[in-house]
Structures are given as C-alpha cells and as structure tokens.
Design a protein around this motif. Structure first.
Motif, PDB file in Angstrom:
ATOM      1  N   TYR A   1      -2.950   0.405  -8.043  1.00 32.28           N
ATOM      2  CA  TYR A   1      -3.248   0.737  -6.517  1.00 32.28           C
ATOM      3  C   TYR A   1      -4.593   0.173  -5.939  1.00 32.28           C
ATOM      4  O   TYR A   1      -5.485  -0.027  -6.623  1.00 32.28           O
ATOM      5  CB  TYR A   1      -3.046   2.145  -6.071  1.00 32.28           C
ATOM      6  CG  TYR A   1      -4.119   2.925  -6.946  1.00 32.28           C
ATOM      7  CD1 TYR A   1      -5.207   3.398  -6.124  1.00 32.28           C
ATOM      8  CD2 TYR A   1      -4.203   3.565  -8.004  1.00 32.28           C
ATOM      9  CE1 TYR A   1      -6.103   4.226  -6.348  1.00 32.28           C
ATOM     10  CE2 TYR A   1      -5.215   4.301  -8.540  1.00 32.28           C
ATOM     11  CZ  TYR A   1      -5.988   4.632  -7.774  1.00 32.28           C
ATOM     12  OH  TYR A   1      -7.430   5.421  -8.313  1.00 32.28           O
ATOM     13  N   LYS A   2      -4.425  -0.041  -4.458  1.00 30.85           N
ATOM     14  CA  LYS A   2      -5.569  -0.817  -3.776  1.00 30.85           C
ATOM     15  C   LYS A   2      -6.416   0.396  -3.370  1.00 30.85           C
ATOM     16  O   LYS A   2      -5.760   1.570  -2.792  1.00 30.85           O
ATOM     17  CB  LYS A   2      -4.798  -1.412  -2.653  1.00 30.85           C
ATOM     18  CG  LYS A   2      -4.412  -2.663  -3.170  1.00 30.85           C
ATOM     19  CD  LYS A   2      -5.255  -3.665  -3.650  1.00 30.85           C
ATOM     20  CE  LYS A   2      -4.213  -4.984  -3.845  1.00 30.85           C
ATOM     21  NZ  LYS A   2      -5.337  -6.185  -4.598  1.00 30.85           N
ATOM     22  N   GLU A   3      -7.544   0.367  -3.560  1.00 32.21           N
ATOM     23  CA  GLU A   3      -8.492   1.502  -3.027  1.00 32.21           C
ATOM     24  C   GLU A   3      -9.716   0.392  -2.381  1.00 32.21           C
ATOM     25  O   GLU A   3     -10.590   0.077  -3.061  1.00 32.21           O
ATOM     26  CB  GLU A   3      -9.140   2.364  -4.175  1.00 32.21           C
ATOM     27  CG  GLU A   3      -9.934   3.222  -3.329  1.00 32.21           C
ATOM     28  CD  GLU A   3     -10.290   4.480  -4.422  1.00 32.21           C
ATOM     29  OE1 GLU A   3      -9.989   5.499  -4.207  1.00 32.21           O
ATOM     30  OE2 GLU A   3     -10.758   4.037  -5.646  1.00 32.21           O
ATOM     31  N   GLY A   4      -9.531   0.324  -0.800  1.00 30.48           N
ATOM     32  CA  GLY A   4     -10.434  -0.428  -0.206  1.00 30.48           C
ATOM     33  C   GLY A   4     -10.227  -1.922  -0.747  1.00 30.48           C
ATOM     34  O   GLY A   4      -9.105  -2.621  -0.833  1.00 30.48           O
TER      35      GLY A   4
ATOM     36  N   ASN B   1      -4.852  10.482   3.070  1.00 30.93           N
ATOM     37  CA  ASN B   1      -5.570  10.501   1.916  1.00 30.93           C
ATOM     38  C   ASN B   1      -4.498  10.262   0.757  1.00 30.93           C
ATOM     39  O   ASN B   1      -4.942   9.751  -0.424  1.00 30.93           O
ATOM     40  CB  ASN B   1      -6.000  11.905   1.521  1.00 30.93           C
ATOM     41  CG  ASN B   1      -6.662  11.908   0.491  1.00 30.93           C
ATOM     42  OD1 ASN B   1      -7.575  11.371   0.236  1.00 30.93           O
ATOM     43  ND2 ASN B   1      -6.235  12.787  -0.514  1.00 30.93           N
ATOM     44  N   HIS B   2      -3.102  10.227   0.925  1.00 32.26           N
ATOM     45  CA  HIS B   2      -2.113   9.845  -0.354  1.00 32.26           C
ATOM     46  C   HIS B   2      -2.190   8.575  -0.481  1.00 32.26           C
ATOM     47  O   HIS B   2      -2.044   7.775   0.588  1.00 32.26           O
ATOM     48  CB  HIS B   2      -0.801  10.547   0.169  1.00 32.26           C
ATOM     49  CG  HIS B   2      -0.706  11.997   0.202  1.00 32.26           C
ATOM     50  ND1 HIS B   2      -0.944  12.818  -1.134  1.00 32.26           N
ATOM     51  CD2 HIS B   2      -0.526  12.743   1.165  1.00 32.26           C
ATOM     52  CE1 HIS B   2      -0.682  13.985  -0.649  1.00 32.26           C
ATOM     53  NE2 HIS B   2      -0.744  14.104   0.793  1.00 32.26           N
ATOM     54  N   LYS B   3      -2.256   8.020  -1.793  1.00 30.84           N
ATOM     55  CA  LYS B   3      -2.102   6.619  -2.173  1.00 30.84           C
ATOM     56  C   LYS B   3      -0.704   6.293  -1.878  1.00 30.84           C
ATOM     57  O   LYS B   3       0.185   6.867  -2.267  1.00 30.84           O
ATOM     58  CB  LYS B   3      -2.614   6.248  -3.523  1.00 30.84           C
ATOM     59  CG  LYS B   3      -4.002   6.880  -3.816  1.00 30.84           C
ATOM     60  CD  LYS B   3      -5.133   6.127  -3.010  1.00 30.84           C
ATOM     61  CE  LYS B   3      -6.422   6.701  -3.400  1.00 30.84           C
ATOM     62  NZ  LYS B   3      -7.338   6.826  -2.568  1.00 30.84           N
ATOM     63  N   LYS B   4      -0.570   5.087  -1.426  1.00 31.20           N
ATOM     64  CA  LYS B   4       0.832   4.427  -1.093  1.00 31.20           C
ATOM     65  C   LYS B   4       0.803   3.230  -1.833  1.00 31.20           C
ATOM     66  O   LYS B   4      -0.103   2.513  -2.101  1.00 31.20           O
ATOM     67  CB  LYS B   4       1.199   4.331   0.334  1.00 31.20           C
ATOM     68  CG  LYS B   4       1.021   5.693   0.953  1.00 31.20           C
ATOM     69  CD  LYS B   4       1.105   5.775   2.531  1.00 31.20           C
ATOM     70  CE  LYS B   4       1.284   6.886   3.031  1.00 31.20           C
ATOM     71  NZ  LYS B   4       0.001   7.841   2.770  1.00 31.20           N
ATOM     72  N   ASP B   5       2.124   2.591  -1.907  1.00 30.55           N
ATOM     73  CA  ASP B   5       2.295   0.991  -2.462  1.00 30.55           C
ATOM     74  C   ASP B   5       1.631   1.167  -3.768  1.00 30.55           C
ATOM     75  O   ASP B   5       0.778   0.354  -4.183  1.00 30.55           O
ATOM     76  CB  ASP B   5       1.425   0.092  -1.534  1.00 30.55           C
ATOM     77  CG  ASP B   5       1.851  -0.142  -0.152  1.00 30.55           C
ATOM     78  OD1 ASP B   5       3.141   0.161   0.152  1.00 30.55           O
ATOM     79  OD2 ASP B   5       1.056  -0.257   0.748  1.00 30.55           O
ATOM     80  N   LEU B   6       2.035   2.091  -4.543  1.00 27.74           N
ATOM     81  CA  LEU B   6       1.784   1.932  -6.023  1.00 27.74           C
ATOM     82  C   LEU B   6       2.633   1.139  -6.686  1.00 27.74           C
ATOM     83  O   LEU B   6       3.673   0.804  -6.369  1.00 27.74           O
ATOM     84  CB  LEU B   6       1.891   3.699  -6.607  1.00 27.74           C
ATOM     85  CG  LEU B   6       1.241   4.470  -5.837  1.00 27.74           C
ATOM     86  CD1 LEU B   6       1.537   6.093  -6.448  1.00 27.74           C
ATOM     87  CD2 LEU B   6      -0.332   4.369  -5.983  1.00 27.74           C
ATOM     88  N   LYS B   7       2.163   0.313  -7.898  1.00 26.12           N
ATOM     89  CA  LYS B   7       2.864  -0.311  -8.682  1.00 26.12           C
ATOM     90  C   LYS B   7       2.971  -0.084  -9.920  1.00 26.12           C
ATOM     91  O   LYS B   7       1.761   0.055 -10.734  1.00 26.12           O
ATOM     92  CB  LYS B   7       2.248  -1.673  -8.495  1.00 26.12           C
ATOM     93  CG  LYS B   7       2.842  -2.829  -9.440  1.00 26.12           C
ATOM     94  CD  LYS B   7       2.361  -4.206  -9.162  1.00 26.12           C
ATOM     95  CE  LYS B   7       2.848  -5.459 -10.041  1.00 26.12           C
ATOM     96  NZ  LYS B   7       1.922  -6.491 -10.139  1.00 26.12           N
TER      97      LYS B   7
END
Length: 71
Positions: free
Chosen positions: A58-61, A28-34
């Motif tokens: 961040y990408k979500e889908g 569930n944790h968001k990764k690859d944050l910019k």
C-alpha cells in the motif's frame, strides 16, 4: 423527545457523535491495497485450502509499504 444524531464510518461501521471524528476515521483507513503474496500449506498440513499468510502492498505518502497477515 430527544433527537439523536450519529455519524457512521462507511469503512468500518463505527458510530460517532462527532462528524469530524467519523471523517477522521474514514480517512485513516488504508485503501487501494494490493495483494503481493499468498502462502499456502500442503493439504496434509492444512485441509482448509486457505492461505496461511497474505502480504499486501500500500501507499503511505510517497512510500510504498508492505504488511503481512498470518492466521
């Protein structure tokens, strides 16, 4: 004597008795944050030198989303 088995989310460190819950938490944790923007105040207003807001992307889908964090 009892054996206690726990599972720990490697991202946030939360402990779970159930392996599936720990895996769900990790995924569930968001990764690859910019970081896309940092906002600072002048030294006369804030001598800490830290940003007052941080905007991330961040990408979500298939969508790209943003979030802004303020202190």
């Amino acid at each position: 004597m009892k054996i206690v088995q726990q599972y720990i989310c490697e991202v946030c460190g939360t402990q779970y008795a159930d392996k599936e819950q720990a895996e769900k938490c990790e995924s569930n944790h968001k990764k690859d944050l910019k970081i896309t923007n940092l906002r600072y105040l002048p030294i006369t207003s804030d001598a800490s030198g830290l940003p007052t807001t941080i905007t991330i992307e961040y990408k979500e889908g298939k969508y790209t989303r943003t979030a802004t964090y303020k202190r």
